[in-house]
Design an enzyme around this catalytic site. Structure first.
Site, short mmCIF file in Angstrom:
data_model
loop_
_atom_site.label_atom_id
_atom_site.label_comp_id
_atom_site.label_asym_id
_atom_site.label_seq_id
_atom_site.Cartn_x
_atom_site.Cartn_y
_atom_site.Cartn_z
N ARG A 329 0.86 -1.18 0.00
CA ARG A 329 0.00 0.00 0.00
C ARG A 329 0.90 1.23 0.00
O ARG A 329 1.99 1.22 0.60
CB ARG A 329 -0.89 0.04 1.25
CG ARG A 329 -2.01 -0.96 1.28
CD ARG A 329 -3.12 -0.59 0.29
NE ARG A 329 -4.23 -1.54 0.31
CZ ARG A 329 -4.33 -2.61 -0.46
NH1 ARG A 329 -3.38 -2.91 -1.32
NH2 ARG A 329 -5.38 -3.40 -0.37
N GLU A 358 -3.86 7.61 -4.18
CA GLU A 358 -4.26 7.15 -5.52
C GLU A 358 -5.58 7.77 -5.94
O GLU A 358 -6.45 7.96 -5.09
CB GLU A 358 -4.39 5.62 -5.49
CG GLU A 358 -3.05 4.94 -5.29
CD GLU A 358 -3.18 3.43 -5.08
OE1 GLU A 358 -4.27 2.87 -5.29
OE2 GLU A 358 -2.18 2.83 -4.68
N HIS A 376 -1.63 0.64 -9.64
CA HIS A 376 -2.21 -0.33 -8.70
C HIS A 376 -2.90 -1.49 -9.43
O HIS A 376 -4.12 -1.65 -9.33
CB HIS A 376 -3.19 0.37 -7.75
CG HIS A 376 -3.46 -0.45 -6.50
ND1 HIS A 376 -3.80 0.11 -5.29
CD2 HIS A 376 -3.41 -1.79 -6.28
CE1 HIS A 376 -3.96 -0.85 -4.39
NE2 HIS A 376 -3.74 -2.01 -4.96
#
Ligand code: GLV
Length: 412
Positions: A329, A358, A376
């Site tokens: 993460r 993000e 991602h």
């Protein structure tokens, strides 16, 4: 001469199609394979018919029933039966059905941000009755929820769902789920388990190879037409022989280790606890792991304890020749510090699939050829979606049949 012996006896039961002239039963001809149909109360068959199909809103009144002394069943073709005198049917011992087939599929809430859809969701409807709004009437009785991607599950979400007993996560990391609140309310939580681990590990290795050998940067070099002008492209460096420090040796970390051992790297790791069955050297803190590594691969869960686990000290310990790969993460790394280290050439490079905010990525990174950026998607392959779907269905089926859950969330 035709005789009675030539006639084939017709065993199909007699059924009255009871309809207003303006209403026809769709696909009525399919019924004649099974039933002998007629459609007039004035017909001689009316006195013996035992079942009637009521088409659309055609009224079935006491007067209708007076024509049908043998009737025992009214089959409604609509959900609502306000046009049928139900009390009169009951009084005469006549059963009534409507077009609603009882649905025994358990109810499941698909909880998702508008921008996140569950891949292969249509496979679930064979097993479950799905809905997707906290505002829907079903919310008060639903017992299980699928949390799609990073959709937050907060105390406020749970307040809408008083009967909830299971949150099925569709990701490996569940930092977007208020786990403490779920525990307090007796709600079990499952994760994607190891459905995605191999895909994520492949991607971590891909990012690492790319950063070390400058694959994406070389691609840009060729596409921009610089090869004929500049000639040779700067050398990358070899993966084999690198000392890899894995931060979080769970299912993903273990797959990363397996792959990098095959590339003749040495592996060490940090995790909350030393794993008795693992032979790789263990470092109780990430700083010491960084001192003894050329590359850090970050793949632990994001928790209060691991937030910014890769900080200025760790980056300094990793040093100018060090590389960092993050497939966990964004907030595991202090992104501002990382950007500074990269811009100033204080570390060798980075491969990043995840970011603190993000889908926003620090613009300073765009100009750096020793950084590989990715939106991602380390988990995203059709194979991983298939596996994820199976885990989700298996967890839900286990829950609804009171069996042990397949992948209860365990923190690495
Ligand atoms: O980010 C993806 C996951 O946690 O599975």
């Amino acid at each position: 001469m035709a005789t009675e012996d030539n006639e084939v006896e017709d065993h199909r039961p007699l059924v009255l199609i009871h309809h207003l002239p303006s209403f026809k039963l769709p696909l009525q001809d399919r019924l004649i394979t099974h039933f002998r149909l007629f459609d007039s109360l004035a017909s001689p068959e009316a006195s013996s018919v035992r079942a009637l199909i009521c088409v659309g809103p055609t009224p079935v009144t006491a007067d209708t029933l007076d024509h049908l002394p043998s009737l025992r069943l009214v089959v409604g073709s609509s959900a609502g039966l306000d046009h049928v005198d139900l009390a009169e049917c009951r009084r005469r011992g006549i059963a009534v059905t409507n077009n609603e087939v009882e649905d025994h599929r358990p109810l499941v809430l698909i909880h998702h941000l508008p921008s996140f859809e569950l891949p292969l969701q249509d496979r679930l409807i064979t097993h479950f009755r799905l809905f997707d709004s906290l505002a829907s009437p079903e919310a008060s009785s639903v017992r299980a929820l699928i949390c799609v991607g990073p959709t937050p599950v907060t105390a406020d979400t749970l307040d809408h769902l008083p009967s909830l007993r299971l949150v099925v996560g569709s990701s490996a990391g569940l930092d977007h789920v208020d786990l403490a609140e779920c525990r307090r309310r007796g709600i079990a939580v499952t994760s994607a388990g190891d459905a995605n681990s191999e895909n994520v590990a492949d991607y971590a290795v891909a990012l690492l190879l790319d950063v070390l050998r400058r694959v994406s940067a070389a691609d840009r070099f060729v596409r921009s037409g610089l090869w004929p002008q500049i000639g040779e492209y700067p050398l990358g460096c070899k993966l084999g022989g690198k000392r890899i420090g894995i931060v979080g040796l769970g299912s993903i970390g273990s797959e990363v280790a397996k792959r990098l051992v095959a590339f003749v790297c040495t592996v060490a790791y940090n995790s909350r606890n030393k794993k008795p069955s693992v032979l790789y050297p263990y470092y109780a803190n990430v700083h010491d792991l960084a001192v003894n590594s050329d590359v850090l691969v970050v793949c632990c869960a994001l928790t209060n304890e691991t937030h910014h686990i890769i900080n200025k000290d760790v980056l300094t310990a990793l040093g100018r020749e060090g590389f960092i790969i993050n497939v966990g993460r964004g907030a595991l790394v202090d992104e501002k510090e990382l950007v500074q280290f990269l811009v100033q050439g204080e570390i060798g490079g980075a491969g990043l699939d995840v970011f603190e905010n993000e889908p926003n990525v620090p613009k300073e990174l765009f100009a750096l050829d020793n950084v590989v950026l990715s939106p991602h998607l380390a988990i995203s392959t059709p194979e991983s979606f298939e596996a994820l779907n199976e885990v989700i269905i298996a967890n839900l089926k286990a829950f609804f049949s009171s069996k042990p859950l397949l992948s209860p969330f365990e923190q690495e």
